[in-house]
Design an enzyme around this catalytic site. Structure first.
Site, PDB file in Angstrom:
ATOM      1  N   GLY A 164      -3.175   4.270   3.755  1.00 40.58           N
ATOM      2  CA  GLY A 164      -2.304   3.616   4.690  1.00 40.58           C
ATOM      3  C   GLY A 164      -1.532   2.572   3.709  1.00 40.58           C
TER       4      GLY A 164
ATOM      5  N   GLN B 281       3.017  -5.184   3.057  1.00 42.68           N
ATOM      6  CA  GLN B 281       2.285  -5.357   1.802  1.00 42.68           C
ATOM      7  C   GLN B 281       3.119  -5.100   0.522  1.00 42.68           C
ATOM      8  OE1 GLN B 281      -0.726  -2.373   3.685  1.00 42.68           O
ATOM      9  NE2 GLN B 281      -1.961  -3.390   2.158  1.00 42.68           N
TER      10      GLN B 281
ATOM     11  N   CYS C 194      -8.642  -2.811   1.689  1.00 43.26           N
ATOM     12  CA  CYS C 194      -7.252  -3.118   1.603  1.00 43.26           C
ATOM     13  C   CYS C 194      -6.636  -2.935   0.476  1.00 43.26           C
ATOM     14  CB  CYS C 194      -6.985  -4.443   2.547  1.00 43.26           C
ATOM     15  SG  CYS C 194      -5.395  -4.836   2.730  1.00 43.26           S
ATOM     16  N   LEU C 195      -5.640  -2.436   0.281  1.00 37.82           N
ATOM     17  CA  LEU C 195      -4.818  -2.399  -1.196  1.00 37.82           C
ATOM     18  C   LEU C 195      -4.649  -3.880  -1.646  1.00 37.82           C
ATOM     19  CD1 LEU C 195      -2.786   0.972  -0.693  1.00 37.82           C
ATOM     20  CD2 LEU C 195      -4.969   0.532  -2.134  1.00 37.82           C
TER      21      LEU C 195
ATOM     22  N   HIS D 263      -5.599  -1.356  11.440  1.00 42.74           N
ATOM     23  CA  HIS D 263      -5.641  -2.197  10.329  1.00 42.74           C
ATOM     24  C   HIS D 263      -3.908  -2.413  10.032  1.00 42.74           C
ATOM     25  CE1 HIS D 263      -7.066  -3.276   6.170  1.00 42.74           C
ATOM     26  NE2 HIS D 263      -5.828  -2.802   5.907  1.00 42.74           N
ATOM     27  N   GLU D 264      -3.274  -1.399   9.800  1.00 42.93           N
ATOM     28  CA  GLU D 264      -1.855  -1.702   9.395  1.00 42.93           C
ATOM     29  C   GLU D 264      -0.955  -2.176  10.471  1.00 42.93           C
ATOM     30  OE1 GLU D 264      -1.532  -0.945   6.354  1.00 42.93           O
ATOM     31  OE2 GLU D 264      -3.153   0.506   6.251  1.00 42.93           O
TER      32      GLU D 264
ATOM     33  N   HIS E  20      -1.459  -5.666   9.689  1.00 40.08           N
ATOM     34  CA  HIS E  20      -0.389  -6.455   8.756  1.00 40.08           C
ATOM     35  C   HIS E  20       0.948  -6.646   9.444  1.00 40.08           C
ATOM     36  CE1 HIS E  20      -2.949  -5.777   5.133  1.00 40.08           C
ATOM     37  NE2 HIS E  20      -3.114  -4.587   5.061  1.00 40.08           N
TER      38      HIS E  20
END
Ligand code: K1U
Ligand code: ZN
Length: 180
Positions: free
Chosen positions: A57, A62, A103-104, A145-146, A149
């Site tokens: 994702g 991000q 998480c990236l 999660h996204e 963000h």
């Protein structure tokens, strides 16, 4: 809504991903109002960046674009891309699930977060068409999660202050080692 086919342009780009604790990760993203070629191009770049990372994702936040757009592909075959624009959770299960998240923007850090086990999300696609999607398993974890963000929240901010401190120290030391 799905399929890894980029008809708009073949010139997709990999975008730099912001890393925690960059304060830009705490900005609240704005709704998308224009469904144009620039939006489709950003969606394609985000998808390519997510696949290359590799991740399942990515939220526009991000990549330092503060608009409400998310790309997700939780398939094994990496051919079931879903682009969620202006996503809203319209229903959440009472049942909770504890899942290890990554998480990236927080590379190499994984920890458990508790969230509703299933959610129903209403969103628009890149052409502005509305759709709804029932999400469970990894897709349910990932969309929540996204969406965090987009609201300026990184998953580690659910953890204790002590854990967050340790994570910040670990990432700072790693960055210093990489720069040396
Ligand atoms: O938001 C992000 O940085 C993407 C994140 C999504 C996510 C994964 C797992 C739980 C919650 C949210 C990632 O993709 S982290 C990388 C990752 O978990 C992964 C990478 C390759 C294959 C499978 C998973
Ligand atoms: Zn993340």
């Amino acid at each position: 809504m799905s399929g890894r086919v980029f008809a708009e342009s073949d010139a997709v780009a990999l975008l730099p991903i912001l890393e925690y604790p960059d304060p830009r990760l705490n900005k609240v993203a704005q709704p998308v109002t224009q469904f144009d070629a620039a939006l489709r191009s950003l969606a394609a770049d985000m998808a390519e960046t997510m696949y290359a990372a590799p991740g399942v994702g990515l939220a526009a936040t991000q990549v330092d674009r503060h608009i409400r757009m998310i790309v997700i592909d939780v398939s094994e075959t990496k051919d079931q891309l879903i682009t969620f624009i202006n996503p809203q959770i319209v229903w959440a299960a009472d049942e909770k699930a504890l899942c290890e998240e990554g998480c990236l923007s927080v590379p190499g850090i994984y920890d458990e977060v508790e969230r509703p086990a299933r959610v129903r999300v209403a969103a628009q696609d890149v052409d502005g068409r509305p759709f709804e999607r029932e999400c469970e398993g990894l897709l349910a974890v990932c969309i929540q999660h996204e969406m965090d963000h987009l609201n300026g929240k990184v998953f580690v901010e659910y953890l204790s202050a002590l854990k967050q401190d340790r994570i910040r120290t670990k990432l700072k030391k790693r960055k210093a080692r990489e720069a040396a």
